[in-house]
Scaffold this motif. Structure first.
Motif, mmCIF file in Angstrom:
data_model
loop_
_atom_site.group_PDB
_atom_site.id
_atom_site.type_symbol
_atom_site.label_atom_id
_atom_site.label_comp_id
_atom_site.label_asym_id
_atom_site.label_seq_id
_atom_site.Cartn_x
_atom_site.Cartn_y
_atom_site.Cartn_z
ATOM 1 N N LEU A 1 3.542 8.743 12.439
ATOM 2 C CA LEU A 1 2.929 7.797 11.426
ATOM 3 C C LEU A 1 1.788 6.676 12.308
ATOM 4 O O LEU A 1 0.893 6.364 11.594
ATOM 5 C CB LEU A 1 3.524 7.177 10.466
ATOM 6 C CG LEU A 1 4.052 8.431 9.209
ATOM 7 C CD1 LEU A 1 5.288 7.843 8.366
ATOM 8 C CD2 LEU A 1 2.897 8.873 8.552
ATOM 9 N N VAL A 2 2.615 6.239 13.160
ATOM 10 C CA VAL A 2 2.029 5.075 13.754
ATOM 11 C C VAL A 2 0.552 5.548 14.809
ATOM 12 O O VAL A 2 -0.353 4.983 14.452
ATOM 13 C CB VAL A 2 3.085 4.518 14.900
ATOM 14 C CG1 VAL A 2 2.250 3.328 15.764
ATOM 15 C CG2 VAL A 2 3.965 3.783 14.149
ATOM 16 N N TYR A 3 0.771 6.501 15.239
ATOM 17 C CA TYR A 3 -0.367 7.177 16.122
ATOM 18 C C TYR A 3 -1.490 7.467 15.064
ATOM 19 O O TYR A 3 -2.500 7.393 15.229
ATOM 20 C CB TYR A 3 0.017 8.447 16.746
ATOM 21 C CG TYR A 3 -1.095 9.143 17.426
ATOM 22 C CD1 TYR A 3 -1.759 8.507 18.513
ATOM 23 C CD2 TYR A 3 -1.461 10.306 16.919
ATOM 24 C CE1 TYR A 3 -2.877 9.116 19.184
ATOM 25 C CE2 TYR A 3 -2.490 11.061 17.354
ATOM 26 C CZ TYR A 3 -3.402 10.551 18.823
ATOM 27 O OH TYR A 3 -4.352 10.803 18.958
ATOM 28 N N ALA A 4 -1.049 8.131 13.900
ATOM 29 C CA ALA A 4 -2.159 8.668 12.946
ATOM 30 C C ALA A 4 -2.937 7.499 12.345
ATOM 31 O O ALA A 4 -3.999 7.576 12.342
ATOM 32 C CB ALA A 4 -1.515 9.335 12.068
ATOM 33 N N SER A 5 -2.165 6.360 11.875
ATOM 34 C CA SER A 5 -2.830 5.104 11.440
ATOM 35 C C SER A 5 -3.458 4.626 12.472
ATOM 36 O O SER A 5 -4.841 4.147 12.023
ATOM 37 C CB SER A 5 -1.713 4.381 11.091
ATOM 38 O OG SER A 5 -2.288 3.168 10.424
ATOM 39 N N ALA A 6 -3.192 4.570 13.597
ATOM 40 C CA ALA A 6 -3.907 4.021 14.780
ATOM 41 C C ALA A 6 -5.262 4.715 15.022
ATOM 42 O O ALA A 6 -6.377 4.209 15.226
ATOM 43 C CB ALA A 6 -3.382 3.650 16.145
ATOM 44 N N ALA A 7 -5.170 6.134 15.302
ATOM 45 C CA ALA A 7 -6.523 6.782 15.430
ATOM 46 C C ALA A 7 -7.351 6.963 14.252
ATOM 47 O O ALA A 7 -8.399 6.894 14.525
ATOM 48 C CB ALA A 7 -5.855 8.491 15.931
ATOM 49 N N ALA A 8 -6.843 6.773 13.019
ATOM 50 C CA ALA A 8 -7.602 7.182 11.795
ATOM 51 C C ALA A 8 -8.517 5.769 11.683
ATOM 52 O O ALA A 8 -9.677 5.586 11.290
ATOM 53 C CB ALA A 8 -6.867 7.368 10.775
ATOM 54 N N THR A 9 -7.850 4.531 11.905
ATOM 55 C CA THR A 9 -8.385 3.444 11.617
ATOM 56 C C THR A 9 -9.575 2.935 12.633
ATOM 57 O O THR A 9 -10.603 2.567 12.060
ATOM 58 C CB THR A 9 -7.658 2.146 11.742
ATOM 59 O OG1 THR A 9 -6.246 2.403 10.971
ATOM 60 C CG2 THR A 9 -8.109 0.916 11.456
ATOM 61 N N THR A 10 -9.651 3.475 13.968
ATOM 62 C CA THR A 10 -10.508 3.157 14.786
ATOM 63 C C THR A 10 -11.797 4.082 14.292
ATOM 64 O O THR A 10 -13.039 3.661 14.533
ATOM 65 C CB THR A 10 -10.251 3.423 16.102
ATOM 66 O OG1 THR A 10 -9.609 4.953 16.111
ATOM 67 C CG2 THR A 10 -9.260 2.448 16.610
ATOM 68 N N ASP A 11 -11.597 5.145 13.638
ATOM 69 C CA ASP A 11 -12.744 6.032 13.271
ATOM 70 C C ASP A 11 -13.330 5.565 11.987
ATOM 71 O O ASP A 11 -14.548 5.548 11.748
ATOM 72 C CB ASP A 11 -12.438 7.389 13.128
ATOM 73 C CG ASP A 11 -11.773 8.209 14.417
ATOM 74 O OD1 ASP A 11 -12.466 7.656 15.442
ATOM 75 O OD2 ASP A 11 -11.074 9.067 14.550
ATOM 76 N N LEU A 12 -12.472 5.016 11.041
ATOM 77 C CA LEU A 12 -12.884 4.739 9.480
ATOM 78 C C LEU A 12 -13.471 3.369 9.498
ATOM 79 O O LEU A 12 -14.379 3.350 8.824
ATOM 80 C CB LEU A 12 -11.601 4.576 8.606
ATOM 81 C CG LEU A 12 -11.750 4.562 7.147
ATOM 82 C CD1 LEU A 12 -12.775 5.558 6.652
ATOM 83 C CD2 LEU A 12 -10.464 4.407 6.312
ATOM 84 N N LEU B 1 8.486 3.992 22.159
ATOM 85 C CA LEU B 1 7.873 5.140 21.562
ATOM 86 C C LEU B 1 6.688 4.584 20.577
ATOM 87 O O LEU B 1 5.545 5.133 20.784
ATOM 88 C CB LEU B 1 8.647 6.190 20.800
ATOM 89 C CG LEU B 1 9.617 6.964 21.869
ATOM 90 C CD1 LEU B 1 10.527 7.861 20.897
ATOM 91 C CD2 LEU B 1 8.743 7.737 22.898
ATOM 92 N N THR B 2 6.762 3.699 19.894
ATOM 93 C CA THR B 2 5.830 3.270 18.949
ATOM 94 C C THR B 2 4.767 2.495 20.031
ATOM 95 O O THR B 2 3.549 2.741 19.491
ATOM 96 C CB THR B 2 6.583 2.414 17.858
ATOM 97 O OG1 THR B 2 7.483 2.854 17.285
ATOM 98 C CG2 THR B 2 5.350 1.653 16.869
ATOM 99 N N THR B 3 5.137 1.576 20.935
ATOM 100 C CA THR B 3 4.174 1.140 21.688
ATOM 101 C C THR B 3 3.297 2.024 22.477
ATOM 102 O O THR B 3 2.000 2.138 22.386
ATOM 103 C CB THR B 3 4.893 0.322 22.862
ATOM 104 O OG1 THR B 3 5.753 -0.780 22.149
ATOM 105 C CG2 THR B 3 3.863 -0.233 23.666
#
Length: 517
Positions: free
Chosen positions: A22-33, A134-136
């Motif tokens: 979830l952390v990775y998905a949120s980080a990756a999606a926000t930079t695109d959105l 791992l979150t980092t």
């Protein structure tokens, strides 16, 4: 310690995979959105203008920070999931061991009494630190700044350590595993409420500093960080662990500082149904209150969700969905889907408790009366399957009332829109609960299969698109077939309901024929 790792490896692996994903998905999606800084500022300002969003997630202190915008939902709310993982691990290897009598067996060997608490704390602490690391890494892979990623991961680890300390203290005070969980969750809920009040009430900032959850936003991980805040979590955890150690020396093994209430002696049990009601009513009341709160927050959030997509990419998303009304429905469906996952957990918990009663000989005492095996198994199946539907309906009614009051619209019209979406996840939950019932009927530790099925469904549903899994594999999750708008009664819904009923029937028949214990 090795025994704990072996017993918990599947649970910890699934829990950590979901959180990190979830952390990775949120980080990756926000930079695109939100590729443009101006878009990020508008979205951040929209969040800060919503009292409900600030109370739920916390404020955005730096509107230009992509990291803060990406992690706004995860900073506080999902940090609770790390604390909950610590709760599960510490309780399982302390109070649950004492309740089952295994702690007394271990204490009769060369192991010292304090070894049980020490091992549980070390294991749970190591898991929370691993989650932070791992979150980092997930934040870094998602393209977020390095310094903020490290601090964000450290804040999650800190909340987890506080969860370890809280559960260690609760395990000494309470005399049962259920009471331990209730006490810990009550303290976490109070900390969350203090944090929310500190963020939304003018002049209430001091309340946020009282709560360890409030420290996550006051750390300012993504802009002008306060490094000294990182010391607060381990210091509080050490104090709590010291208190737990002192309390451990002041009680008998297997007992708590607060004894278990035996209840009224003049109660009347007319049969297995009244026994089930008396056993589960307190838990059902707590879940009902939680669902009322979930529905109220959902109703408060839904009207303003369109403001978060006031960007070029966001407007394209809005047009694809069909406008702000469709986006509001999509948000309602998404939150109710998470509620469906939660109530599936309720059902699995009930099945696991029934299996524990069987292992401890309580079922044998019940069946020594006029109660038939089929009736006892049928009560368990119905008690696990029907309340989730009622809980989802409660959440839907709560959201309907808040929406109707907020926009001044017709109550009946809102009910037609919201209630079908609220109960839509129930068939998917029934399938998961049915799997747990079958597992419990065939194997002594069978309810673990239900938890594994629920974790697998969540991973496929939330991380399937991220992992680019083939569509047939991703749609193995029952929650992938939950409708997000329009008619709720679909072929998939009917099929899942029938499948869950067949699984429950098979479990009842199996229980009627197998040996107890």
């Amino acid at each position: 310690m090795r025994s704990a790792v072996r017993r918990d490896r599947l649970l910890v692996g699934a829990w950590v995979a979901v959180l990190v994903g979830l952390v990775y998905a949120s980080a990756a999606a926000t930079t695109d959105l939100y590729p443009d800084p101006a878009d990020r500022v508008r979205a951040a300002e929209a969040i800060d203008r919503s009292t409900a969003l600030v109370a739920l997630y916390g404020p955005i202190l730096d509107p230009q920070s992509v990291g803060e915008l990406a992690m706004t939902k995860l900073t506080v709310l999902y940090a609770l999931a790390v604390a909950a993982l610590a709760l599960v691990l510490v309780r399982r290897h302390t109070r649950s061991e004492e309740e089952d009598g295994r702690a007394e067996l271990l204490a009769s060997t060369a192991l010292r009494r304090r070894s049980l608490l020490t091992g549980a704390v070390v294991w749970a602490g190591a898991v929370t630190l691993a989650v932070g690391a791992l979150t980092t890494g997930a934040c870094l892979l998602g393209g977020l700044p390095a310094r903020g990623s490290v601090l964000f991961g450290a804040s999650w680890a800190g909340v987890g350590l506080v969860g370890v300390g809280l559960t260690a203290v609760a395990a000494q005070i309470a005399s049962t595993a259920r009471a331990t969980a209730a006490l810990t969750l009550g303290v976490l809920a109070a900390a969350y409420a203090l944090r929310a009040l500190g963020d939304v009430v003018d002049g209430g900032g001091a309340l946020g500093w009282i709560s360890p959850l409030g420290w996550t936003t006051r750390l300012r991980a993504w802009s002008e960080p306060r490094w000294w805040v990182l010391l607060l979590w381990p210091l509080l955890a050490l104090v709590l662990l010291g208190v737990a150690r002192v309390l451990e020396q002041r009680r008998d093994l297997g007992a708590g500082l607060i004894g278990e209430r035996l209840g009224r002696a003049d109660g009347v049990l007319a049969g297995p149904w009244s026994l089930a009601w008396r056993t589960y009513r307190a838990s059902l009341l707590g879940w009902t209150i939680a669902m009322v709160a979930t529905g109220a927050v959902t109703g408060a959030l839904a009207p303003g969700v369109g403001d978060l997509l006031d960007t070029g990419t966001g407007r394209d998303v809005l047009r694809t969905l069909g406008g702000r009304g469709a986006l509001e429905e999509a948000l309602l469906a998404a939150i109710f889907a998470f509620a469906g996952i939660a109530v599936a957990g309720w059902g699995i918990t009930l099945v696991a408790r029934s299996a524990a009663d069987d292992a401890r000989g309580r079922s044998e005492l019940l069946l020594a009366t006029a109660v038939r095996r089929e009736d006892a198994a049928r009560v368990t199946a119905v008690a696990a399957i029907v309340p989730p539907l009622l809980l989802l309906a409660v959440a839907g009614v709560s959201a309907t009332l808040v929406l109707a009051v907020g926009d001044g619209g017709g109550l009946l019209g809102r009910a037609r829109q919201v209630l079908p979406l609220a109960v839509a996840p129930w068939p998917a939950a029934v399938v998961i609960i049915g799997i747990a019932l079958v597992g419990g009927a065939w194997w002594r530790r069978g309810p673990t299969i239900g938890w594994s099925a629920l974790a697998g469904a969540v991973i496929l549903e939330d991380l399937g698109p991220l992992l680019d899994l083939p569509t047939p594999i991703a749609r193995l999750s029952p929650f992938a077939h939950v409708p997000t708008s329009g008619d709720v009664v679909t072929g998939a819904q009917v099929a899942m309901t029938l499948l869950g009923a067949l699984l429950a029937l098979a479990a009842v028949r199996r229980f009627a024929r197998r040996d107890l214990g």
